[in-house]
Design a protein around this motif. Structure first.
Motif, PDB file in Angstrom:
ATOM      1  N   TYR A   1       0.689  -1.210   0.087  1.00 39.06           N
ATOM      2  CA  TYR A   1       0.070  -0.036  -0.137  1.00 39.06           C
ATOM      3  C   TYR A   1       1.115   1.225   0.022  1.00 39.06           C
ATOM      4  CZ  TYR A   1      -3.038   3.936   1.759  1.00 39.06           C
ATOM      5  OH  TYR A   1      -4.444   5.114   1.247  1.00 39.06           O
ATOM      6  N   MET A   2       1.900   0.811   1.001  1.00 38.48           N
ATOM      7  CA  MET A   2       2.870   2.219   0.957  1.00 38.48           C
ATOM      8  C   MET A   2       3.460   2.581  -0.058  1.00 38.48           C
ATOM      9  SD  MET A   2       4.619   1.924   4.759  1.00 38.48           S
ATOM     10  CE  MET A   2       4.976   3.690   4.466  1.00 38.48           C
ATOM     11  N   VAL A   3       3.894   1.642  -1.232  1.00 41.07           N
ATOM     12  CA  VAL A   3       4.900   1.318  -2.065  1.00 41.07           C
ATOM     13  C   VAL A   3       3.799   2.238  -3.270  1.00 41.07           C
ATOM     14  CG1 VAL A   3       5.420  -0.096  -4.230  1.00 41.07           C
ATOM     15  CG2 VAL A   3       6.040  -0.470  -1.890  1.00 41.07           C
ATOM     16  N   TRP A   4       2.470   1.693  -2.985  1.00 46.61           N
ATOM     17  CA  TRP A   4       1.668   2.103  -4.246  1.00 46.61           C
ATOM     18  C   TRP A   4       1.138   3.162  -4.241  1.00 46.61           C
ATOM     19  CZ3 TRP A   4       1.371   1.085  -9.548  1.00 46.61           C
ATOM     20  CH2 TRP A   4       2.164  -1.105  -9.411  1.00 46.61           C
ATOM     21  N   PHE A   5       0.917   3.774  -2.928  1.00 49.71           N
ATOM     22  CA  PHE A   5       0.063   4.629  -2.542  1.00 49.71           C
ATOM     23  C   PHE A   5       0.873   6.290  -1.439  1.00 49.71           C
ATOM     24  CE2 PHE A   5      -2.610   1.063  -3.239  1.00 49.71           C
ATOM     25  CZ  PHE A   5      -3.655   2.088  -4.220  1.00 49.71           C
ATOM     26  N   VAL A   6       1.964   6.111  -1.300  1.00 43.72           N
ATOM     27  CA  VAL A   6       2.526   6.666  -0.597  1.00 43.72           C
ATOM     28  C   VAL A   6       3.914   7.099  -1.319  1.00 43.72           C
ATOM     29  CG1 VAL A   6       3.117   7.811   2.006  1.00 43.72           C
ATOM     30  CG2 VAL A   6       0.986   5.793   1.399  1.00 43.72           C
ATOM     31  N   ALA A   7       5.052   5.520  -1.082  1.00 45.64           N
ATOM     32  CA  ALA A   7       6.380   6.654  -1.566  1.00 45.64           C
ATOM     33  C   ALA A   7       5.992   7.004  -3.244  1.00 45.64           C
ATOM     34  CB  ALA A   7       6.976   4.734  -1.653  1.00 45.64           C
ATOM     35  N   PRO A   8       7.066   7.646  -3.068  1.00 34.89           N
ATOM     36  CA  PRO A   8       7.240   8.851  -4.359  1.00 34.89           C
ATOM     37  C   PRO A   8       7.637   7.546  -5.457  1.00 34.89           C
ATOM     38  CG  PRO A   8       8.995   9.436  -2.604  1.00 34.89           C
ATOM     39  CD  PRO A   8       7.682   8.894  -1.640  1.00 34.89           C
ATOM     40  N   ALA A   9       7.844   8.711  -6.629  1.00 31.89           N
ATOM     41  CA  ALA A   9       8.325   8.620  -7.672  1.00 31.89           C
ATOM     42  C   ALA A   9       9.939   8.496  -7.350  1.00 31.89           C
ATOM     43  CB  ALA A   9       7.677   8.567  -8.902  1.00 31.89           C
ATOM     44  N   ASP A  10      10.911   7.459  -8.020  1.00 28.55           N
ATOM     45  CA  ASP A  10      12.301   9.144  -7.360  1.00 28.55           C
ATOM     46  C   ASP A  10      12.570   9.339  -8.438  1.00 28.55           C
ATOM     47  OD1 ASP A  10      15.286   7.307  -7.016  1.00 28.55           O
ATOM     48  OD2 ASP A  10      15.105   7.597  -9.462  1.00 28.55           O
ATOM     49  N   TYR A  11      13.598  10.332  -8.642  1.00 26.87           N
ATOM     50  CA  TYR A  11      13.874  11.221  -9.138  1.00 26.87           C
ATOM     51  C   TYR A  11      14.533  10.958 -10.326  1.00 26.87           C
ATOM     52  CZ  TYR A  11      18.732  11.463  -8.752  1.00 26.87           C
ATOM     53  OH  TYR A  11      20.011  11.635  -8.822  1.00 26.87           O
ATOM     54  N   GLN A  12      15.696  10.044 -10.946  1.00 28.11           N
ATOM     55  CA  GLN A  12      15.794   9.186 -11.818  1.00 28.11           C
ATOM     56  C   GLN A  12      14.772   7.907 -13.044  1.00 28.11           C
ATOM     57  OE1 GLN A  12      19.895   8.089 -10.395  1.00 28.11           O
ATOM     58  NE2 GLN A  12      20.639  10.058 -11.861  1.00 28.11           N
ATOM     59  N   GLN A  13      14.719   7.481 -12.394  1.00 29.35           N
ATOM     60  CA  GLN A  13      14.154   6.021 -12.236  1.00 29.35           C
ATOM     61  C   GLN A  13      11.968   5.869 -12.442  1.00 29.35           C
ATOM     62  OE1 GLN A  13      14.610   2.713  -9.513  1.00 29.35           O
ATOM     63  NE2 GLN A  13      16.297   3.945  -9.009  1.00 29.35           N
ATOM     64  N   GLY A  14      11.794   7.185 -11.839  1.00 24.77           N
ATOM     65  CA  GLY A  14      10.514   7.781 -12.244  1.00 24.77           C
ATOM     66  C   GLY A  14       9.575   6.248 -11.706  1.00 24.77           C
ATOM     67  N   GLU A  15       8.221   5.855 -11.741  1.00 22.67           N
ATOM     68  CA  GLU A  15       7.510   4.445 -11.162  1.00 22.67           C
ATOM     69  C   GLU A  15       8.306   3.384 -10.908  1.00 22.67           C
ATOM     70  OE1 GLU A  15       5.529   5.333  -9.318  1.00 22.67           O
ATOM     71  OE2 GLU A  15       4.641   7.491  -9.987  1.00 22.67           O
ATOM     72  N   THR A  16       9.571   3.687 -11.972  1.00 25.48           N
ATOM     73  CA  THR A  16       9.803   1.568 -12.057  1.00 25.48           C
ATOM     74  C   THR A  16      10.773   1.935 -10.817  1.00 25.48           C
ATOM     75  OG1 THR A  16      10.647   2.709 -14.375  1.00 25.48           O
ATOM     76  CG2 THR A  16      11.422   0.545 -13.380  1.00 25.48           C
TER      77      THR A  16
END
Lengths: 246, 51
Positions: A35-50
Motif C-alpha cells: 500500500y505504501m509503495v503504490w500510494f505513499v512512496a514517491p517516484a524516483d527522480y531518475q527511475q520514475g515509477e520503475t
C-alpha cells in the motif's frame, strides 16, 4: 532448551501454534508495505515509477542469501550433530530460496531493460546471482536423486557448504569488481543512502517477505516430518506383510 | 514498451511465484496428512514392528 525445541514432536506442536500468527503477520506487513509503495512512496527522480520494481527485487535478493544461510547452518547441523530436524530444515529451505532467487533475477531483468537498456549483462553481481540459482537447482535435484533421506541430507549438506562460497561473492561482487549493478544502498557502514520515504516501505515489504518465507519454511518442515513418518510406516507395513507371507 | 509493462510484469511474476510456493506447501501437506491417515487406518503404527 534448544535440544527440547529440536525434538520433532515438540517442533510440530510449537510450529503448529506459531504458523498462523507468522503467516497472518506476514500477510499484514506485505499488504501494508505494498500500500505504501503504490500510494505513499514517491517516484524516483531518475527511475520514475520503475523504482516500484525495486520494492520486490531488493527483498527477494536479501531472502535469496538469507535462505542460503539457513541451508548452510542446517547443513552444519546435519554433518556435525546429525540432527534430523537440521535435514528437514535444509530440505524445506531450498525451494523457498530458489523461488526468491528467481524473483530477484526476473524483476532485476525487467528493471534493467527500461533503466539500463538491456535485460541482462554478464557483470559480477548478475552472474553470481545466476550461479546462486543454479546451485539452488542442483541442491533441489540432489534431494530428488537420493531416496534415503539421511544419505540425501549428508550429500546435500556437502554441496550446500561448498556452494556457500558464492554467498560473499554475491554480496561483495559490487565492491570487488567494477559492475553495472549499483553498490549496496541500505546495509552500508555509513548508513542507507535511500530517502526515508522509500526506505520505510522497502523495509516493511522486506520484513513481510521474510515472515512469508519463515512461514513457508515452518510449513515445509512440518510437511517433511510427516513425509518421513509416512515413509517409516510404509516400510514397517511392507516388513509386516513380508513377515506374514513368509 | 512503456515502463508500466515492466512494473506490472514484475508484480505479476512475483505474485505467481509466491502463490505457487504457498499452493505447493498446502497441497503437499494435505497429501502427507492423507497418506498418514490411510496408513493409521490400516493399523500400521510404530508398534507394529513389535507385533
Amino acid at each position: 532448551m534448544i535440544r527440547e525445541l529440536a525434538n520433532p514432536t515438540r517442533f510440530m506442536s510449537l510450529s503448529g501454534t506459531l504458523l498462523p500468527w507468522v503467516g497472518g503477520l506476514a500477510a499484514l506487513l506485505v499488504a501494508a508495505g505494498l500500500y505504501m509503495v503504490w500510494f505513499v512512496a514517491p517516484a524516483d527522480y531518475q527511475q520514475g515509477e520503475t523504482v516500484k520494481i525495486m520494492y520486490l527485487h531488493v527483498p527477494a535478493a536479501w531472502l535469496s542469501l538469507f535462505f542460503y544461510m539457513v541451508m548452510a547452518s542446517s547443513a552444519l547441523g546435519t554433518l556435525v550433530w546429525r540432527h534430523p530436524l537440521a535435514d528437514v530444515s535444509q530440505k524445506a529451505a531450498a525451494p523457498i530460496g530458489a523461488a526468491f532467487t528467481l524473483i530477484c533475477l526476473v524483476t532485476g531483468s525487467l528493471w534493467g531493460k527500461p533503466m539500463w537498456g538491456t535485460y541482462w549483462q554478464w557483470d559480477a553481481r548478475l552472474t553470481s546471482m545466476l550461479v546462486m540459482l543454479l546451485i539452488y537447482l542442483g541442491i533441489l535435484a540432489l534431494w530428488r536423486a537420493i531416496e534415503e533421506p539421511n544419505r540425501a541430507a549428508r550429500a546435500v549438506s556437502i554441496l550446500t557448504l561448498v556452494g556457500a562460497v558464492n554467498v560473499p561473492i554475491v554480496k561483495f561482487s559490487v565492491d570487488w569488481w567494477n559492475t553495472l549493478h549499483q553498490p549496496a544502498s541500505v546495509f552500508r557502514i555509513d548508513g542507507p543512502t535511500i530517502h526515508t520515504s522509500m526506505l520505510v516501505p522497502l523495509l516493511i515489504v522486506a520484513v513481510g517477505f521474510t515472515l512469508t518465507g519463515v512461514a513457508l519454511h515452518l510449513a515445509g518442515m512440518r510437511t517433511e516430518i510427516l513425509r518421513r513418518r509416512v515413509r517409516t510406516l510404509t516400510i514397517l507395513e511392507a516388513e509386516r506383510l513380508d513377515a506374514q507371507a513368509a | 514498451m512503456s515502463h508500466g509493462f515492466f512494473i506490472a510484469f514484475s508484480y505479476i511474476v512475483t505474485a505467481l511465484v509466491v502463490a505457487g510456493l504457498i499452493l505447493r506447501a498446502v497441497i503437499d501437506h494435505r497429501m502427507q496428512v492423507r497418506a498418514l491417515a490411510e496408513l493409521e487406518a490400516r493399523g500400521v503404527g510404530r508398534r507394529s514392528r513389535r507385533g
